[in-house]
Structure formats: structure tokens, C-alpha cells
Write a protein that holds these residues in place. Structure first.
Motif, PDB file in Angstrom:
ATOM      1  N   SER A 148      -1.049   2.977  -6.168  1.00  0.00           N
ATOM      2  CA  SER A 148       0.228   3.420  -6.734  1.00  0.00           C
ATOM      3  C   SER A 148       1.289   3.698  -5.676  1.00  0.00           C
ATOM      4  O   SER A 148       2.478   3.528  -5.935  1.00  0.00           O
ATOM      5  N   GLN A 149       0.883   4.113  -4.488  1.00  0.00           N
ATOM      6  CA  GLN A 149       1.838   4.428  -3.425  1.00  0.00           C
ATOM      7  C   GLN A 149       2.049   3.275  -2.451  1.00  0.00           C
ATOM      8  O   GLN A 149       2.708   3.432  -1.436  1.00  0.00           O
ATOM      9  N   ARG A 150       1.483   2.125  -2.742  1.00  0.00           N
ATOM     10  CA  ARG A 150       1.602   0.959  -1.855  1.00  0.00           C
ATOM     11  C   ARG A 150       2.796   0.096  -2.260  1.00  0.00           C
ATOM     12  O   ARG A 150       3.301   0.184  -3.383  1.00  0.00           O
ATOM     13  N   SER A 151       3.192  -0.749  -1.348  1.00  0.00           N
ATOM     14  CA  SER A 151       4.333  -1.634  -1.622  1.00  0.00           C
ATOM     15  C   SER A 151       3.959  -2.669  -2.684  1.00  0.00           C
ATOM     16  O   SER A 151       2.785  -2.923  -2.951  1.00  0.00           O
ATOM     17  N   GLU A 152       4.978  -3.280  -3.254  1.00  0.00           N
ATOM     18  CA  GLU A 152       4.742  -4.299  -4.273  1.00  0.00           C
ATOM     19  C   GLU A 152       3.976  -5.486  -3.689  1.00  0.00           C
ATOM     20  O   GLU A 152       3.114  -6.068  -4.348  1.00  0.00           O
ATOM     21  N   PHE A 170      -8.509   1.265 -10.017  1.00  0.00           N
ATOM     22  CA  PHE A 170      -8.194   0.989  -8.623  1.00  0.00           C
ATOM     23  C   PHE A 170      -6.758   0.486  -8.490  1.00  0.00           C
ATOM     24  O   PHE A 170      -5.988   0.976  -7.654  1.00  0.00           O
ATOM     25  N   LEU A 171      -6.393  -0.485  -9.311  1.00  0.00           N
ATOM     26  CA  LEU A 171      -5.047  -1.060  -9.228  1.00  0.00           C
ATOM     27  C   LEU A 171      -3.967  -0.033  -9.575  1.00  0.00           C
ATOM     28  O   LEU A 171      -2.905  -0.002  -8.944  1.00  0.00           O
ATOM     29  N   TYR A 212       0.365  -6.919  -4.916  1.00  0.00           N
ATOM     30  CA  TYR A 212       0.218  -8.327  -5.287  1.00  0.00           C
ATOM     31  C   TYR A 212      -0.992  -8.952  -4.588  1.00  0.00           C
ATOM     32  O   TYR A 212      -1.787  -9.654  -5.226  1.00  0.00           O
ATOM     33  N   TYR A 213      -1.157  -8.698  -3.296  1.00  0.00           N
ATOM     34  CA  TYR A 213      -2.295  -9.271  -2.568  1.00  0.00           C
ATOM     35  C   TYR A 213      -3.619  -8.724  -3.082  1.00  0.00           C
ATOM     36  O   TYR A 213      -4.609  -9.448  -3.168  1.00  0.00           O
ATOM     37  N   TYR A 214      -3.658  -7.448  -3.450  1.00  0.00           N
ATOM     38  CA  TYR A 214      -4.875  -6.897  -4.044  1.00  0.00           C
ATOM     39  C   TYR A 214      -5.125  -7.512  -5.417  1.00  0.00           C
ATOM     40  O   TYR A 214      -6.274  -7.743  -5.792  1.00  0.00           O
ATOM     41  N   LEU A 215      -4.068  -7.783  -6.167  1.00  0.00           N
ATOM     42  CA  LEU A 215      -4.225  -8.421  -7.469  1.00  0.00           C
ATOM     43  C   LEU A 215      -4.845  -9.810  -7.313  1.00  0.00           C
ATOM     44  O   LEU A 215      -5.701 -10.207  -8.103  1.00  0.00           O
ATOM     45  N   LEU A 216      -4.437 -10.551  -6.284  1.00  0.00           N
ATOM     46  CA  LEU A 216      -5.047 -11.853  -6.021  1.00  0.00           C
ATOM     47  C   LEU A 216      -6.538 -11.712  -5.736  1.00  0.00           C
ATOM     48  O   LEU A 216      -7.352 -12.516  -6.218  1.00  0.00           O
ATOM     49  N   LYS A 244      -2.079  -7.078 -14.627  1.00  0.00           N
ATOM     50  CA  LYS A 244      -0.696  -7.334 -14.240  1.00  0.00           C
ATOM     51  C   LYS A 244      -0.251  -6.264 -13.280  1.00  0.00           C
ATOM     52  O   LYS A 244      -0.805  -5.166 -13.247  1.00  0.00           O
ATOM     53  N   LEU A 245       0.800  -6.575 -12.546  1.00  0.00           N
ATOM     54  CA  LEU A 245       1.340  -5.593 -11.594  1.00  0.00           C
ATOM     55  C   LEU A 245       2.060  -4.492 -12.298  1.00  0.00           C
ATOM     56  O   LEU A 245       2.658  -4.593 -13.276  1.00  0.00           O
TER      57      LEU A 245
END
Length: 91
Positions: A62-66, A56-57, A70-74, A90-91
Motif C-alpha cells: 500500500s505504501q509502495r509506488s505504482e 499482500f497486494l 505493477y511489477y509485483y502484480l506481474l 487489479k492495481l
């Protein structure tokens, strides 16, 4: 009739912060759940493996902003904490 999975109840023990932050995490967790369910037919986070979340990450974001990644990683870290797994992303 199968009862749909309640992500809010699942994350209730690990969610904190403002109402807006909790709502964002819930929405993102539900989107993660839908994506994984469509791809691998894994309906609940209990059935997920690390590779599903990593997919998913890596692929869905892959086409989303950094900042979005980051918010999805949280949110993924909250899911990981709730599942009591030692997964590290990791990002």
C-alpha cells in the motif's frame, strides 16, 4: 530436517524473459512467500488462497509506488498461472 521451498524450481515452467527479469520475479515471489508465511503460516504457494495474495497486494504494497505495485502484480500473475488458478487481481 525440513527442506525449504524452492521458488525457482516452482516458477521454472512459467518464467521467461531476460536474466534480470527472471531474477526480479524470483526475488519478488520469495518476498511474497515470506510475507504470507509470516502472516498465515502458509509455507508454500500450494497452500495459498486468493485472499492471501490479495492481502499482500493491498496491505504490504500500500505504501509502495505504482510502478512497484505493477511489477509485483506481474509476479503474482506468474504465480497464478503456475498454480493453474483463475484468480484476477487489479492495481
Amino acid at each position: 530436517m525440513i527442506k525449504p521451498f524452492d521458488m525457482e524450481l516452482f516458477l521454472a515452467g512459467v518464467l521467461s524473459g531476460s536474466h534480470a527479469t527472471r531474477q526480479r520475479h524470483l526475488l519478488q515471489a520469495e518476498l511474497i512467500q515470506i510475507s504470507i508465511a509470516e502472516r498465515w503460516q502458509r509455507e508454500t504457494p500450494w497452500a495459498w488462497q486468493r485472499k492471501h495474495v490479495a492481502w499482500f497486494l493491498d496491505h504490504r504494497l500500500s505504501q509502495r509506488s505504482e510502478a512497484t505495485r505493477y511489477y509485483y502484480l506481474l509476479t503474482v500473475r506468474l504465480l497464478t498461472r503456475r498454480l493453474e488458478k483463475s484468480w484476477v487481481f487489479k492495481l
